[in-house]
Design a protein around this motif. Structure first.
Motif, PDB file in Angstrom:
ATOM      1  N   SER A 142       0.835  -1.203   0.000  1.00 41.77           N
ATOM      2  CA  SER A 142       0.000   0.000   0.000  1.00 41.77           C
ATOM      3  C   SER A 142       0.869   1.252   0.000  1.00 41.77           C
ATOM      4  CB  SER A 142      -0.934   0.010   1.212  1.00 41.77           C
ATOM      5  OG  SER A 142      -0.193  -0.077   2.417  1.00 41.77           O
ATOM      6  N   ALA A 159       1.921   0.630  -9.898  1.00 43.56           N
ATOM      7  CA  ALA A 159       1.183  -0.579 -10.268  1.00 43.56           C
ATOM      8  C   ALA A 159       2.137  -1.654 -10.780  1.00 43.56           C
ATOM      9  CB  ALA A 159       0.139  -0.245 -11.327  1.00 43.56           C
ATOM     10  N   ASN A 164      -1.056  -2.865  -4.533  1.00 44.80           N
ATOM     11  CA  ASN A 164      -2.422  -3.368  -4.666  1.00 44.80           C
ATOM     12  C   ASN A 164      -3.403  -2.701  -3.699  1.00 44.80           C
ATOM     13  OD1 ASN A 164      -1.507  -4.626  -2.342  1.00 44.80           O
ATOM     14  ND2 ASN A 164      -1.416  -6.671  -3.251  1.00 44.80           N
ATOM     15  N   ARG A 165      -2.935  -1.718  -2.947  1.00 47.60           N
ATOM     16  CA  ARG A 165      -3.835  -0.882  -2.143  1.00 47.60           C
ATOM     17  C   ARG A 165      -3.307   0.544  -2.150  1.00 47.60           C
ATOM     18  NH1 ARG A 165      -7.861  -1.275   1.530  1.00 47.60           N
ATOM     19  NH2 ARG A 165      -7.761  -3.544   1.655  1.00 47.60           N
ATOM     20  N   ILE A 197      -6.317   5.468 -10.421  1.00 40.71           N
ATOM     21  CA  ILE A 197      -5.930   4.325  -9.581  1.00 40.71           C
ATOM     22  C   ILE A 197      -6.727   3.091  -9.972  1.00 40.71           C
ATOM     23  CG2 ILE A 197      -6.060   3.425  -7.208  1.00 40.71           C
ATOM     24  CD1 ILE A 197      -5.447   6.368  -6.301  1.00 40.71           C
ATOM     25  N   ILE A 202      -5.992  -1.369  -9.432  1.00 44.01           N
ATOM     26  CA  ILE A 202      -5.799  -1.327  -7.978  1.00 44.01           C
ATOM     27  C   ILE A 202      -7.174  -1.489  -7.345  1.00 44.01           C
ATOM     28  CG2 ILE A 202      -4.792  -0.070  -6.043  1.00 44.01           C
ATOM     29  CD1 ILE A 202      -2.855  -0.765  -8.389  1.00 44.01           C
TER      30      ILE A 202
END
Length: 451
Positions: A142, A159, A164-165, A197, A202
């Motif tokens: 994150s 990315a 992934n957060r 995003i 994501i």
């Protein structure tokens, strides 16, 4: 009205208490923990275990007046580039001391503004991180993203590195309030960042919003929450603004005479909470909300919710290593904090030693009280059988501790066959109830309002 009178009588509107992201809290750290202790704790991490890693980037293009984080402003890329090279050295030092097979269950980049780094720097730092400590299967990466300081190239780099957060700061969408707090960020600008995003796959999005700001009213916070809900974040932190100008001098820029009263702060929180719940979000702990499928909501349902320096988490790792200036690490043995001043941190790493400036070695009593406080903050409940099984305490000792707490907080705390719980009506008092189990002198630091 009667309930609010009871909350007032029990001290909610007068007390200043810690947020309890650690126990003991950081003001009680001392110089007994230094680089050698930190290094030995790193070396003691078992081979093959999973750890968490927090990386602090203390630079911002603009210094928001409401913020009490340790940050510094910069208008050029040079300080950030020089700092990133020091982080690369620190990562190498970490790798040299880790046992074989240690992996990352969580990686978080915070600040400051990590997205000040250009795309190439983002890619290099991520690559070096995973060379030092590979990501475990199902790990979470994150990053705190400033919607005003992001573009396609930097998002592509994040990315591509495996983020992934994403976490975005909103604070408030009202233009007048934004101007007062030095954080002008339009809804349209924020929505564009969210769209970028999401477009990169994501799936998980966090957002922060504040209550208790100058000139904030129930109507204004309702409008901001509704705009935020239109962006469909998976998780929201509804933080109370902590006005601590003696710690963060930039907060003197805010009109303190226009801050809401503690009673008005409670109304602001309640108004926002009603809107989040009505939109299908589950209340998590004292100040978070999450959609049912989010990791925090799942952790709450399964009794696996935890609390650390970033707030609530579903991370189960026993070790959190903090890299960068002022970053705090958590080990089973205790806490260690890097030098807060960027210059001292950089100087230590360039000399080939960790910059650990202070910390705290946990006693068995610390560990017991830390678990009690975490359980209250996460689950609003204490189970005596769990505490007896995992800590050096007797049923008689626990019964006395819990009984004294229940006596102090009237029907806002209930004794149960399994231990103690905070019913719904008592939950605004959670931090005050947690303070009951704090054995340290709370006068040593200026804490924030209890609501």
């Amino acid at each position: 009205m009667e309930h609010k009178s009871q909350l007032a009588r029990l001290g909610l509107f007068d007390a200043r208490v810690p947020r309890y992201t650690s126990y003991p809290t950081a003001p009680h750290f001392n110089a007994d923990v230094g680089p050698q202790t930190f290094s030995s704790w790193i070396e003691a991490i078992p081979a093959g275990s999973a750890i968490s890693l927090y990386m602090h980037v203390p630079f911002c293009r603009r210094l928001c007046w409401f913020c009490a984080c340790r940050t510094q402003g910069t208008q050029s890329a040079e300080p950030v580039q020089a700092y990133s090279k020091v982080l690369l050295r620190e990562l190498k030092m970490l790798k040299e001391r880790l046992a074989p097979g240690v992996t990352l269950s969580r990686l978080h980049w915070g600040g400051g503004t990590p997205t000040l780094m250009p795309a190439g720097m983002i890619a290099r730092l991520a690559e070096a991180t995973f060379e030092a400590v590979p990501l475990a299967e199902g790990a979470e990466f994150s990053v705190e993203i400033d919607p005003c300081e992001i573009d396609a190239a930097r998002l592509d780099a994040l990315a591509g590195a495996g983020m992934n957060r994403a976490s975005i700061g909103v604070q408030d969408f009202d233009p007048e309030i934004q101007k007062i707090i030095g954080r002008e960020q339009s809804f349209e600008e924020t929505a564009r960042a969210v769209e970028m995003i999401r477009a990169r796959g994501i799936a998980s999005l966090n957002a922060d919003i504040l209550f208790g700001l100058p000139r904030q009213t129930p109507e204004k916070i309702s409008a901001s929450v509704q705009k935020l809900l239109s962006l469909a974040p998976d998780r929201v932190a509804l933080y109370g603004y902590a006005h601590v100008p003696w710690m963060a001098r930039r907060q003197n820029m805010l009109p303190s005479d226009e801050l809401p009263t503690p009673e008005e702060r409670l109304d602001l929180f309640d108004r926002a909470a009603i809107l989040f719940r009505a939109d299908g979000y589950h209340a998590i702990g004292i100040d978070h909300f999450a959609l049912p499928a989010d990791g925090l909501a799942v952790a709450q349902r399964t009794g696996r919710l935890r609390r650390n320096f970033q707030g609530y988490t579903d991370d189960q790792a026993e070790v959190l290593v903090g890299l960068g200036a002022s970053a705090i690490s958590r080990f089973p043995q205790g806490y260690a904090q890097n030098a807060p001043a960027t210059g001292k941190y950089v100087g230590a790493i360039r000399e080939g030693r960790f910059s650990t400036a202070r910390g705290h070695k946990l006693s068995s009593e610390d560990q017991l009280r830390a678990r009690i406080i975490e359980a209250l903050m996460c689950d609003f409940e204490l189970k005596t059988d769990e505490l007896i099984r995992t800590h050096d305490v007797s049923l008689a000792q626990l019964s006395q501790m819990l009984g004294q707490c229940a006596a102090e907080f009237e029907d806002c705390v209930e004794m149960t066959p399994s231990g103690l719980r905070i019913p719904e009506k008592g939950r605004p008092l959670t931090r005050l109830i947690a303070r009951h189990f704090d054995a340290y002198d709370l006068s040593r630091a200026g804490h924030s309002s209890a609501i």
